[in-house]
Write an enzyme that holds these catalytic residues in place. Structure first.
Site, PDB file in Angstrom:
ATOM      1  N   ARG A  83       0.880  -1.357  -0.082  1.00 59.48           N
ATOM      2  CA  ARG A  83      -0.288   0.272  -0.345  1.00 59.48           C
ATOM      3  C   ARG A  83       0.496   1.343   0.382  1.00 59.48           C
ATOM      4  O   ARG A  83       1.709   1.196   0.322  1.00 59.48           O
ATOM      5  CB  ARG A  83      -1.436   0.325   1.321  1.00 59.48           C
ATOM      6  CG  ARG A  83      -2.141  -0.917   1.183  1.00 59.48           C
ATOM      7  CD  ARG A  83      -3.197  -0.694   2.394  1.00 59.48           C
ATOM      8  NE  ARG A  83      -2.258  -1.390   3.670  1.00 59.48           N
ATOM      9  CZ  ARG A  83      -2.049  -0.733   4.574  1.00 59.48           C
ATOM     10  NH1 ARG A  83      -1.978   0.671   4.705  1.00 59.48           N
ATOM     11  NH2 ARG A  83      -1.396  -1.541   5.169  1.00 59.48           N
ATOM     12  N   TYR A 211      -0.991  -3.908  -6.668  1.00 61.53           N
ATOM     13  CA  TYR A 211      -1.637  -4.007  -5.833  1.00 61.53           C
ATOM     14  C   TYR A 211      -2.917  -4.236  -4.507  1.00 61.53           C
ATOM     15  O   TYR A 211      -3.276  -3.731  -4.639  1.00 61.53           O
ATOM     16  CB  TYR A 211      -0.447  -3.363  -4.268  1.00 61.53           C
ATOM     17  CG  TYR A 211      -0.034  -3.811  -3.383  1.00 61.53           C
ATOM     18  CD1 TYR A 211       0.415  -4.810  -2.785  1.00 61.53           C
ATOM     19  CD2 TYR A 211      -0.761  -3.240  -2.493  1.00 61.53           C
ATOM     20  CE1 TYR A 211       0.263  -5.562  -2.009  1.00 61.53           C
ATOM     21  CE2 TYR A 211      -0.691  -4.260  -1.259  1.00 61.53           C
ATOM     22  CZ  TYR A 211       0.101  -5.699  -0.604  1.00 61.53           C
ATOM     23  OH  TYR A 211      -0.099  -5.852   0.407  1.00 61.53           O
ATOM     24  N   LYS A 220      -9.790  -2.432   1.263  1.00 65.57           N
ATOM     25  CA  LYS A 220      -9.137  -1.302   2.480  1.00 65.57           C
ATOM     26  C   LYS A 220      -9.862   0.097   1.956  1.00 65.57           C
ATOM     27  O   LYS A 220     -10.426   0.827   2.790  1.00 65.57           O
ATOM     28  CB  LYS A 220      -7.683  -0.707   2.228  1.00 65.57           C
ATOM     29  CG  LYS A 220      -6.993  -1.846   2.947  1.00 65.57           C
ATOM     30  CD  LYS A 220      -7.120  -2.092   3.746  1.00 65.57           C
ATOM     31  CE  LYS A 220      -6.193  -3.418   4.533  1.00 65.57           C
ATOM     32  NZ  LYS A 220      -6.548  -3.886   5.977  1.00 65.57           N
ATOM     33  N   HIS A 240     -10.699  -1.888  11.315  1.00 58.58           N
ATOM     34  CA  HIS A 240      -9.166  -3.281  11.089  1.00 58.58           C
ATOM     35  C   HIS A 240      -8.801  -4.269  12.110  1.00 58.58           C
ATOM     36  O   HIS A 240      -7.946  -3.972  12.685  1.00 58.58           O
ATOM     37  CB  HIS A 240      -7.897  -2.436  10.851  1.00 58.58           C
ATOM     38  CG  HIS A 240      -6.864  -2.663   9.950  1.00 58.58           C
ATOM     39  ND1 HIS A 240      -5.254  -2.171   9.938  1.00 58.58           N
ATOM     40  CD2 HIS A 240      -6.759  -3.809   8.589  1.00 58.58           C
ATOM     41  CE1 HIS A 240      -4.548  -2.949   9.057  1.00 58.58           C
ATOM     42  NE2 HIS A 240      -6.012  -4.155   8.746  1.00 58.58           N
ATOM     43  N   SER A 262      -1.503  -3.450  10.387  1.00 58.64           N
ATOM     44  CA  SER A 262      -0.692  -4.692   8.768  1.00 58.64           C
ATOM     45  C   SER A 262      -0.122  -5.105   9.555  1.00 58.64           C
ATOM     46  O   SER A 262       1.546  -4.753   9.652  1.00 58.64           O
ATOM     47  CB  SER A 262      -1.072  -4.214   7.432  1.00 58.64           C
ATOM     48  OG  SER A 262      -1.928  -3.323   7.444  1.00 58.64           O
ATOM     49  N   CYS A 264       0.901  -7.392  11.847  1.00 59.89           N
ATOM     50  CA  CYS A 264       1.340  -7.622  13.144  1.00 59.89           C
ATOM     51  C   CYS A 264       0.352  -8.869  13.894  1.00 59.89           C
ATOM     52  O   CYS A 264       0.331  -8.456  14.697  1.00 59.89           O
ATOM     53  CB  CYS A 264       0.576  -6.548  14.263  1.00 59.89           C
ATOM     54  SG  CYS A 264       2.095  -5.020  14.111  1.00 59.89           S
ATOM     55  N   ASP A 291      -9.083  -9.759   8.905  1.00 58.62           N
ATOM     56  CA  ASP A 291      -8.691  -8.685   8.370  1.00 58.62           C
ATOM     57  C   ASP A 291      -9.621  -7.111   8.749  1.00 58.62           C
ATOM     58  O   ASP A 291      -9.349  -6.098   9.381  1.00 58.62           O
ATOM     59  CB  ASP A 291      -7.876  -8.466   7.526  1.00 58.62           C
ATOM     60  CG  ASP A 291      -7.532  -6.539   6.365  1.00 58.62           C
ATOM     61  OD1 ASP A 291      -6.730  -6.494   7.936  1.00 58.62           O
ATOM     62  OD2 ASP A 291      -7.351  -6.606   5.580  1.00 58.62           O
ATOM     63  N   ARG A 381       1.707 -12.324  -0.694  1.00 57.99           N
ATOM     64  CA  ARG A 381       0.414 -12.945  -0.060  1.00 57.99           C
ATOM     65  C   ARG A 381       0.395 -13.894  -0.537  1.00 57.99           C
ATOM     66  O   ARG A 381       0.429 -13.633  -2.240  1.00 57.99           O
ATOM     67  CB  ARG A 381      -0.243 -11.321   0.144  1.00 57.99           C
ATOM     68  CG  ARG A 381       0.321 -10.665   0.078  1.00 57.99           C
ATOM     69  CD  ARG A 381      -0.188  -9.867   1.577  1.00 57.99           C
ATOM     70  NE  ARG A 381       0.249  -8.741   2.683  1.00 57.99           N
ATOM     71  CZ  ARG A 381      -0.508  -7.987   3.427  1.00 57.99           C
ATOM     72  NH1 ARG A 381      -1.521  -8.685   4.182  1.00 57.99           N
ATOM     73  NH2 ARG A 381       0.114  -7.471   4.595  1.00 57.99           N
TER      74      ARG A 381
HETATM   75  P1  GDP Z   1      -1.175  -9.743   9.684  1.00 53.71           P
HETATM   76  O1  GDP Z   1      -1.085  -8.719   8.955  1.00 53.71           O
HETATM   77  O2  GDP Z   1      -1.727  -8.004  10.928  1.00 53.71           O
HETATM   78  O3  GDP Z   1      -2.774 -10.402   9.364  1.00 53.71           O
HETATM   79  O4  GDP Z   1      -0.258 -10.589   9.922  1.00 53.71           O
HETATM   80  P2  GDP Z   1       0.049 -12.135  10.034  1.00 53.71           P
HETATM   81  O5  GDP Z   1      -0.694 -13.052  10.849  1.00 53.71           O
HETATM   82  O6  GDP Z   1      -0.259 -12.491   9.041  1.00 53.71           O
HETATM   83  O7  GDP Z   1       1.451 -11.879  10.531  1.00 53.71           O
HETATM   84  C1  GDP Z   1       2.279 -11.297  10.178  1.00 53.71           C
HETATM   85  C2  GDP Z   1       3.215 -11.044  10.877  1.00 53.71           C
HETATM   86  O8  GDP Z   1       3.943 -11.690  12.192  1.00 53.71           O
HETATM   87  C3  GDP Z   1       3.991 -13.102   9.961  1.00 53.71           C
HETATM   88  O9  GDP Z   1       5.792 -12.964   9.595  1.00 53.71           O
HETATM   89  C4  GDP Z   1       3.687 -13.613  11.902  1.00 53.71           C
HETATM   90  O10 GDP Z   1       5.166 -15.129  11.531  1.00 53.71           O
HETATM   91  C5  GDP Z   1       4.023 -12.901  12.698  1.00 53.71           C
HETATM   92  N1  GDP Z   1       3.531 -12.918  13.903  1.00 53.71           N
HETATM   93  C6  GDP Z   1       2.298 -13.531  13.669  1.00 53.71           C
HETATM   94  N2  GDP Z   1       0.918 -13.589  15.447  1.00 53.71           N
HETATM   95  C7  GDP Z   1       2.907 -13.457  15.623  1.00 53.71           C
HETATM   96  C8  GDP Z   1       3.017 -13.594  17.349  1.00 53.71           C
HETATM   97  O11 GDP Z   1       2.134 -14.024  18.259  1.00 53.71           O
HETATM   98  N3  GDP Z   1       3.759 -13.852  17.917  1.00 53.71           N
HETATM   99  C9  GDP Z   1       5.575 -13.332  16.794  1.00 53.71           C
HETATM  100  N4  GDP Z   1       6.778 -13.154  17.076  1.00 53.71           N
HETATM  101  N5  GDP Z   1       5.234 -13.127  15.949  1.00 53.71           N
HETATM  102  C10 GDP Z   1       4.000 -13.260  15.174  1.00 53.71           C
HETATM  103  P1  PGA Z   2      -3.192  -7.432   6.525  1.00 56.62           P
HETATM  104  O1  PGA Z   2      -3.457  -6.499   5.383  1.00 56.62           O
HETATM  105  O2  PGA Z   2      -2.999  -6.179   7.824  1.00 56.62           O
HETATM  106  O3  PGA Z   2      -3.463  -8.851   6.852  1.00 56.62           O
HETATM  107  O4  PGA Z   2      -1.629  -6.556   6.829  1.00 56.62           O
HETATM  108  C1  PGA Z   2      -3.574  -6.552   4.194  1.00 56.62           C
HETATM  109  C2  PGA Z   2      -3.156  -4.430   4.675  1.00 56.62           C
HETATM  110  O5  PGA Z   2      -3.402  -4.180   5.541  1.00 56.62           O
HETATM  111  O6  PGA Z   2      -2.599  -4.271   3.593  1.00 56.62           O
HETATM  112 MN    MN Z   3      -4.984  -4.814   7.218  1.00 58.69          MN
HETATM  113 MN    MN Z   4      -3.738 -10.849   7.867  1.00 57.84          MN
END
Ligand code: GDP
Ligand code: PGA
Ligand code: MN
Ligand code: MN
Length: 594
Positions: A83, A211, A220, A240, A262, A264, A291, A381
């Site tokens: 983004r 993207y 979004k 979110h 994002s 996290c 999400d 992704r």
């Molecule tokens: P989203 O974008 O918020 O959905 O985040 P994701 O679930 O895809 O995770 C983003 C990154 O954070 C990935 O590399 C995960 O492996 C890492 N991650 C997710 N949960 C945890 C956690 O509980 N602890 C740690 N250390 N890393 C995490």
């Molecule tokens: P994410 O969603 O929160 O899983 O990273 C996509 C984004 O925020 O661009």
């Molecule tokens: Mn997101």
């Molecule tokens: Mn995600």
């Protein structure tokens, strides 16, 4: 494929019985000059034809059909991988209504600027008209839109991420209104790229990027930026947040919504598999969404939530059988991978995939060379239907949504912020959300690992002034409301050695369990100025390997550190001037003085 024609359709004669929709499509075609117009019906045949076309022109590369049936790799332009917040604008008539949290441009100027880019941009291309519904087709909480795009990759992704095609068009024709989203990949030139939102006009215009968050306009742009604006005037929330169901050994399920910035941990938490011991005891996590969450008060005063999406657009790196087995199971087939590496036998590959396969080609399509960086882009992704996820809940299709017991805020905080704490009441909970900060990630362009304020994980997504947004949140505290408890978590606290103190992933269930015990009244906690922390022993740490001293850092309260944090928060709230709700400033001061 249906209704492809070289000529522009005459008003009323095109793909819809809704005159306003036909007219808009005609107007857009007159501006962009496509060679053909295709109204998407969402059928399998349509998808197969589009995929075949993209395979033929190299937009998609078929992956190993034995190991990953019906799966494709897309390599984006190397300058188009995330983004672009600096090019994302909220164009309200009054600058103040967009707030200091958004980039702003006056609507007339913005239209003129982006329409000049759209002028003739679809010459030689087909224009796809995608009617879509965000949320279950029969839900009163759902909202519809139409995206017009010149990218078949966007069509294929929208088909996975939304309820797209004939049923959505039927609902739009019944309702007579829809969010208009105009998208072109343009020249994929970062200098000719804008993502513009016109909330008053229910209109999105996106140019120059393919993207996900910039181009799949249902996600979004519609479901967060436009929807948050609509939700404010209609009395609901567009957030979110992931939504999960936590089933306890007695078979009772609590629903939890959690906002993390994002990259996290939303997708991971939404698909969590309980750790050893919990699993055998009968704990289970059900996935509703990973999400976005739309929620509104029900007749009983509780907040009811739906996931407006139908698929996952998940971060690939770090996804393994160990970290997220449900995600890995989901993406064994019928998946579009974007910007991952590939192995010698044409399987998708990314850092942290957790087995001994090796990449031979990187995300740019060049021979893999570790010295030149990772094989998969850090923001690579997967796009896959939610129905492929083993933990996907039937309740996700429920028109009424699920009742939310707890709202969780969290971010990446290497220091200070403990593993979990609970807000005292709703107003304090809103302050906890407003106070969120997190280190930046690869999900947006720019530096990674820089601390920034990201209230409620909505910094990039709130379609209006944050001060008004916090006021809207506060307004849910009304007589008769049965509001969820509010918590804050931090899975990312680091020790002096720079390593994460908390194992995270499946072990996060231990923290969710404590929350549910707080909701049910069976955990006491301990009061501190920042809220209620778990008492020693209230979080089950049996079998969790923690470094020496980690327990105290994860579950302790550092008064001096928080004093500085609250001072900074006061300064941040003040940036919004008198528009910031007094109740929130008073809450900040009350805690700062303790
Ligand atoms: P989203 O974008 O918020 O959905 O985040 P994701 O679930 O895809 O995770 C983003 C990154 O954070 C990935 O590399 C995960 O492996 C890492 N991650 C997710 N949960 C945890 C956690 O509980 N602890 C740690 N250390 N890393 C995490
Ligand atoms: P994410 O969603 O929160 O899983 O990273 C996509 C984004 O925020 O661009
Ligand atoms: Mn997101
Ligand atoms: Mn995600």
């Amino acid at each position: 494929m249906n209704a492809i024609s070289k000529d522009l359709p005459a008003p009323g004669s095109a793909g819809s019985t809704l005159q306003a929709l036909n007219q808009w499509v005609v107007d857009v075609a007159a501006l962009t000059r496509p060679d053909a117009i295709h109204w998407c019906d969402g059928s399998d045949a349509e998808n197969a034809a589009l995929v075949a076309k993209m395979e033929a022109d190299g937009t998609l590369v078929r992956l190993n059909e034995q190991t990953h049936p019906q799966s494709w790799l897309h390599r984006s332009h190397p300058d188009d991988v995330a983004r672009v917040e600096h090019l994302t604008l909220v164009c309200t008539p009054e600058r103040e209504d967009a707030g200091p949290n958004n980039h702003w441009m006056a609507p007339a100027q913005a239209h003129a600027k982006i329409d000049a880019l759209f002028d003739g941009c679809m010459r030689g291309r087909t224009m796809y008209v995608i009617p879509y519904c965000m949320g279950p087709i029969d839900s009163p909480l759902s909202r519809c839109g139409v995206e017009v795009t010149d990218s078949p990759y966007v069509v294929a992704n929208m088909r996975i991420m939304t309820r797209m095609g004939a049923p959505a068009l039927a609902r739009i024709e019944r309702e007579g209104s829809f969010v208009k989203g105009l998208h072109s990949i343009g020249e994929l030139d970062p200098e000719r790229r804008f993502i513009m939102h016109f909330p008053e006009e229910l209109t999105i215009k996106s140019y120059g990027s393919g993207y996900g968050g910039n181009a799949l306009l249902g996600k979004k742009c519609h479901a967060l930026r436009i929807a948050s604006h609509q939700a404010r005037s209609e009395g609901w929330l567009a957030e979110h947040m992931l939504i999960l169901g936590l089933e306890d050994p007695q078979g009772k399920t609590h629903y939890i919504a959690a906002a993390f910035p994002s990259a996290c941990g939303k997708t991971n938490l939404a698909m969590l598999i309980p750790p050893e011991g919990y699993r055998e005891a009968g704990w289970k996590i059900w996935t509703i969404g990973d999400d976005i969450c739309w929620m509104r008060p029900g007749a009983d005063g509780r907040l009811y939530a739906i996931n407006p999406e139908a698929g996952f657009f998940g971060v690939a790196p770090g996804t393994s059988r160990k970290s997220n087995p449900n995600a890995l199971a989901s993406i064994q087939s019928h998946t579009i991978f974007t910007n991952v590496g590939v192995t010698a036998d044409n399987q998708p590959w990314w850092e942290g995939i957790g087995d001994d396969r090796q990449p031979v080609t990187d995300w740019r399509g060049e021979p893999y060379d570790a010295a030149k960086g990772p094989a998969a882009h850090p923001n690579s992704r997967f796009t896959v239907s939610a129905k492929r996820c083993p933990s996907y809940s039937d309740k996700a299709e429920d028109a009424q949504g699920v009742p939310i017991s707890a709202i969780v805020f969290g971010g990446r905080r290497a220091s200070l912020v403990p593993l979990v704490f609970e807000a005292r009441d709703w107003t304090h909970g809103v302050l906890v959300g407003a106070a969120m900060g997190s280190e930046t990630t690869a999900a947006a362009t720019g530096a990674v690992g820089v601390m920034r304020r990201d209230p409620m994980a909505m910094k990039p997504f709130c379609g209006y002034n944050f001060a008004d947004y916090f006021a809207h949140w506060l307004s849910f505290d009304q007589p008769g409301a049965q509001l969820p408890k509010v918590f804050h978590v931090n899975w990312f606290r680091k020790g002096d050695d720079g390593k994460f103190l908390w194992p995270g992933f499946g072990d996060n269930l231990r923290v969710l369990e404590w929350m549910i015990r707080r909701v049910d009244g069976s955990a006491e906690g301990v009061e501190t100025p920042i809220g209620v922390l778990p008492q020693a022993g209230e979080i089950d740490l049996e079998g969790v390997a923690l470094a020496p001293g980690a327990r105290d850092m994860l579950l302790g309260f550092d008064r001096e550190g928080w004093r500085a944090e609250f001072e900074a928060l006061g300064a941040y709230l003040a940036e919004y001037g008198p528009r910031m709700p007094e109740a929130l400033r008073a809450e900040q001061q009350r805690i700062a003085e303790q």
